[in-house]
Design an enzyme around this catalytic site. Structure first.
Site, mmCIF file in Angstrom:
data_model
loop_
_atom_site.group_PDB
_atom_site.id
_atom_site.type_symbol
_atom_site.label_atom_id
_atom_site.label_comp_id
_atom_site.label_asym_id
_atom_site.label_seq_id
_atom_site.Cartn_x
_atom_site.Cartn_y
_atom_site.Cartn_z
ATOM 1 N NE ARG A 59 22.132 56.918 40.380
ATOM 2 C CZ ARG A 59 23.124 56.044 40.599
ATOM 3 N NH1 ARG A 59 23.085 54.848 40.025
ATOM 4 N NH2 ARG A 59 24.125 56.369 41.387
ATOM 5 C CG ASP A 113 22.032 51.706 37.595
ATOM 6 O OD1 ASP A 113 22.178 50.779 36.769
ATOM 7 O OD2 ASP A 113 22.259 52.897 37.333
ATOM 8 C CE1 TYR A 147 13.902 54.188 36.185
ATOM 9 C CE2 TYR A 147 13.599 54.721 33.859
ATOM 10 C CZ TYR A 147 14.018 53.848 34.860
ATOM 11 O OH TYR A 147 14.549 52.626 34.510
ATOM 12 N NE ARG A 149 20.481 46.454 30.897
ATOM 13 C CZ ARG A 149 21.588 46.337 30.152
ATOM 14 N NH1 ARG A 149 22.292 45.216 30.198
ATOM 15 N NH2 ARG A 149 21.978 47.329 29.385
#
Length: 250
Positions: free
Chosen positions: A197, A51, A110, A49
Site C-alpha cells: 500500500r 491488514d 499481491y 498478515r
C-alpha cells in the site's frame, strides 16, 4: 496430520487476518468454525498478515487435524457451510508434518486494483481514480524496486520485523484503456507491514507528475517512511498467489 487450507476472502468486514482482541478477523473466524466442527480447540497459521479491509483471492494456512487425507475434501465442504459468505475454502490437502504456511512460502504476489469508472458494485474492491496517470513513468519507477533489498521507506513504523530486507522479482502496472481498469502486480519473497500500500501510494503521485523516477529512487535509498507517500486505501489490495516448494506436498 498437517494440512494446508487454501481459501479466499472478502476482507471488508474483518480487522485483518490475524486474531486480535475485540475485533473480528479471518483467522479467528475459521478457528472458531473448526473448533465447533472438530469439538476440540483448533489453531491455524496463515502465510501472511493482511491488514483490515484487505482481500485475498488466494491465502494459505496450515492446520493439524486428526482426520484421514481422504476426508479432507468433505471437511472443506462442511467448513464452507459453517463460514460466512465472505470466506470460501477452496481446498484442504495433506502436506509434510513440518510444512509451514508462512516460513515455507517462496514467493508471494499481491495485486492492487484501480479503476477510472464509477462502479457501485465494485467500489469495495478497487480504488477509483479521478485523474489520468502516466503508466509508462510509473512502470519505469516500479522497475527500480528490483534493484533494492531494503524497503524501510515502505514499512509501517515500530513493527516487530527483525529485518526490512526483501527480494522483489516483479513490479508492474497493467492498465486496460478500453475498460478503464487495471492493477499493480508485485511479487517478492516476503513483504513488510503496509509495504504494498505504501509503494502504491508513492507511485500514484508519480503518475500524476508530482515527481519523477529519480526522486522515487531517492525515496527508496533514504530508508525513511516519512519521505514516501501515504498508504493507498486497503480495499484495492488483494493477496493473489503464494508459491511453495514441491517438496512439502504429499
Amino acid at each position: 496430520m498437517r494440512y494446508f487450507i487454501e481459501l479466499s476472502y472478502d476482507g471488508t468486514p474483518f480487522s485483518g487476518w490475524q486474531t486480535q482482541p475485540n475485533a473480528p478477523t479471518v483467522q479467528e473466524t475459521i478457528e472458531e468454525a473448526l473448533t465447533r466442527m472438530m469439538r476440540t480447540p483448533i489453531a491455524i497459521v496463515g502465510a501472511g498478515r493482511t491488514d483490515a479491509g484487505v482481500h485475498a483471492h488466494s491465502m494459505t494456512a496450515h492446520v493439524d487435524l486428526s482426520i484421514l487425507p481422504q476426508e479432507a475434501t468433505y471437511l472443506a465442504h462442511r467448513l464452507n457451510g459453517y463460514l460466512s459468505p465472505e470466506i470460501a475454502i477452496r481446498q484442504i490437502y495433506p502436506v509434510r508434518d513440518d510444512a509451514h504456511a508462512r516460513f515455507d512460502a517462496q514467493w508471494r504476489t499481491y495485486h492492487y486494483y484501480i479503476t477510472r469508472s464509477k462502479d457501485p458494485f465494485g467500489r469495495a474492491y478497487a480504488l477509483r481514480l479521478h485523474s489520468d496517470l502516466d503508466f509508462e513513468a510509473m512502470n519505469r519507477a516500479a522497475a527500480h524496486l528490483l534493484d533494492y533489498r531494503d524497503f524501510t521507506s515502505f514499512s509501517k513504523l515500530h513493527t516487530d520485523n527483525k529485518t526490512n530486507l526483501c527480494t522483489v522479482t516483479e513490479a508492474r502496472w497493467h492498465w486496460d484503456e478500453d475498460t478503464e481498469k487495471g492493477y499493480f502486480r508485485i511479487t517478492a519473497n516476503r513483504f513488510l507491514r503496509g509495504m504494498v500500500r505504501a509503494i502504491v501510494g508513492t507511485l500514484l503521485p508519480l503518475g500524476r507528475g508530482q515527481y519523477d523516477e529519480k526522486e522515487f529512487r531517492r525515496i527508496v535509498e533514504c530508508q525513511d517512511r516519512g519521505l514516501a507517500g501515504s498508504a493507498a486505501p486497503p480495499h484495492g489490495l488483494f493477496m493473489e498467489q503464494i508459491v511453495y516448494p514441491d517438496t512439502i506436498f504429499l
